[in-house]
Design a protein around this motif. Structure first.
Motif, mmCIF file in Angstrom:
data_model
loop_
_atom_site.group_PDB
_atom_site.id
_atom_site.type_symbol
_atom_site.label_atom_id
_atom_site.label_comp_id
_atom_site.label_asym_id
_atom_site.label_seq_id
_atom_site.Cartn_x
_atom_site.Cartn_y
_atom_site.Cartn_z
ATOM 1 N N TYR A 59 0.828 -1.206 0.000
ATOM 2 C CA TYR A 59 0.000 0.000 0.000
ATOM 3 C C TYR A 59 0.866 1.261 0.000
ATOM 4 O O TYR A 59 0.551 2.239 -0.675
ATOM 5 C CB TYR A 59 -0.951 -0.009 1.201
ATOM 6 C CG TYR A 59 -1.862 1.187 1.225
ATOM 7 C CD1 TYR A 59 -2.966 1.261 0.367
ATOM 8 C CD2 TYR A 59 -1.621 2.258 2.069
ATOM 9 C CE1 TYR A 59 -3.795 2.369 0.369
ATOM 10 C CE2 TYR A 59 -2.447 3.366 2.078
ATOM 11 C CZ TYR A 59 -3.534 3.411 1.227
ATOM 12 O OH TYR A 59 -4.355 4.511 1.218
ATOM 13 N N GLY A 64 -1.004 6.713 -3.633
ATOM 14 C CA GLY A 64 -2.305 7.307 -3.914
ATOM 15 C C GLY A 64 -3.258 6.458 -4.730
ATOM 16 O O GLY A 64 -4.392 6.864 -4.960
ATOM 17 N N ASP A 66 -6.013 3.727 -5.564
ATOM 18 C CA ASP A 66 -7.135 3.247 -4.747
ATOM 19 C C ASP A 66 -7.435 1.774 -4.979
ATOM 20 O O ASP A 66 -8.425 1.252 -4.473
ATOM 21 C CB ASP A 66 -8.383 4.082 -5.018
ATOM 22 C CG ASP A 66 -8.885 3.960 -6.453
ATOM 23 O OD1 ASP A 66 -8.176 3.375 -7.302
ATOM 24 O OD2 ASP A 66 -9.990 4.456 -6.729
ATOM 25 N N ARG A 67 -6.577 1.101 -5.740
ATOM 26 C CA ARG A 67 -6.798 -0.315 -6.044
ATOM 27 C C ARG A 67 -5.509 -1.101 -5.948
ATOM 28 O O ARG A 67 -4.441 -0.606 -6.293
ATOM 29 C CB ARG A 67 -7.319 -0.490 -7.469
ATOM 30 C CG ARG A 67 -8.760 -0.175 -7.623
ATOM 31 C CD ARG A 67 -9.125 -0.291 -9.067
ATOM 32 N NE ARG A 67 -8.667 0.956 -9.697
ATOM 33 C CZ ARG A 67 -8.823 1.245 -10.949
ATOM 34 N NH1 ARG A 67 -9.380 0.381 -11.744
ATOM 35 N NH2 ARG A 67 -8.416 2.390 -11.441
ATOM 36 N N LYS A 91 -8.123 1.364 4.583
ATOM 37 C CA LYS A 91 -7.472 2.358 3.722
ATOM 38 C C LYS A 91 -8.303 2.681 2.485
ATOM 39 O O LYS A 91 -7.873 3.445 1.618
ATOM 40 C CB LYS A 91 -6.090 1.842 3.278
ATOM 41 C CG LYS A 91 -5.114 1.669 4.433
ATOM 42 C CD LYS A 91 -4.769 3.006 5.039
ATOM 43 C CE LYS A 91 -3.702 2.888 6.090
ATOM 44 N NZ LYS A 91 -3.359 4.174 6.680
ATOM 45 N N ASN A 92 -9.498 2.107 2.397
ATOM 46 C CA ASN A 92 -10.376 2.292 1.227
ATOM 47 C C ASN A 92 -9.702 1.877 -0.066
ATOM 48 O O ASN A 92 -9.865 2.514 -1.109
ATOM 49 C CB ASN A 92 -10.874 3.735 1.129
ATOM 50 C CG ASN A 92 -11.771 4.086 2.281
ATOM 51 O OD1 ASN A 92 -12.632 3.305 2.671
ATOM 52 N ND2 ASN A 92 -11.558 5.249 2.871
ATOM 53 N N CYS A 93 -8.908 0.818 0.014
ATOM 54 C CA CYS A 93 -8.209 0.289 -1.153
ATOM 55 C C CYS A 93 -8.933 -0.980 -1.619
ATOM 56 O O CYS A 93 -8.972 -1.979 -0.909
ATOM 57 C CB CYS A 93 -6.758 -0.029 -0.785
ATOM 58 S SG CYS A 93 -5.778 -0.625 -2.172
ATOM 59 N N ARG A 94 -9.521 -0.904 -2.787
ATOM 60 C CA ARG A 94 -10.196 -2.067 -3.356
ATOM 61 C C ARG A 94 -9.164 -3.094 -3.805
ATOM 62 O O ARG A 94 -8.089 -2.720 -4.276
ATOM 63 C CB ARG A 94 -11.058 -1.662 -4.547
ATOM 64 C CG ARG A 94 -12.200 -0.745 -4.153
ATOM 65 C CD ARG A 94 -12.932 -0.252 -5.362
ATOM 66 N NE ARG A 94 -12.062 0.714 -6.060
ATOM 67 C CZ ARG A 94 -12.217 1.092 -7.308
ATOM 68 N NH1 ARG A 94 -13.182 0.599 -8.038
ATOM 69 N NH2 ARG A 94 -11.406 1.974 -7.852
ATOM 70 N N ALA A 114 -3.493 2.146 -10.034
ATOM 71 C CA ALA A 114 -3.513 0.970 -9.160
ATOM 72 C C ALA A 114 -2.074 0.561 -8.896
ATOM 73 O O ALA A 114 -1.152 0.975 -9.595
ATOM 74 C CB ALA A 114 -4.273 -0.181 -9.818
#
Length: 122
Positions: A59, A64, A66-67, A91-94, A114
């Motif tokens: 991560y 930055g 988000d995936r 972390k709102n990471c798909r 990503a």
């Protein structure tokens, strides 16, 4: 600029014409780095279960994004530990976890930013 994955086979992945004979992380800025499997191996005794420590490291490489796109190996043997999944969710990471031969198309067609983690064996 997102690098293009040219292909994969057992034990290697080819990114923008360069063959890597080890697992890799592809950063949103296009840099390809060797995966730090020892972070998961230290916790689970295998790199087939991604630990929270490794998820945190990946991560941080995301810069930055988000995936997280995970190539789970030629036969799909890599999984995300519950702790890693919870960390990435906070972390709102798909996360998209797909066997490596199939995820290359996902990576190449994807829009936006990503980070990728690709396991190249089993």
């Amino acid at each position: 600029m997102k690098p293009h994955i040219d292909g994969t086979r057992f034990g290697s992945i080819t990114v923008d014409g360069t063959v890597f004979n080890h697992d890799v992380i592809i950063r949103p800025d296009g840099r390809v780095k060797k995966r730090k499997k020892k972070l998961s191996r230290a916790v689970y005794g295998t790199s087939h279960t991604i630990s929270r420590q490794e998820a945190r490291y990946v991560y941080k490489q995301a810069a930055g994004a988000d995936r997280l796109i995970v190539g789970s190996g030629q036969d799909g043997n890599v999984t995300l530990s519950p702790e890693a999944a919870a960390y990435l969710k906070r972390k709102n990471c798909r996360v998209r976890l797909v066997p490596t031969p199939k995820v290359t198309n996902v990576w190449n067609r994807m829009k936006g930013t990503a980070v990728g983690l690709f396991h190249v064996t089993c």
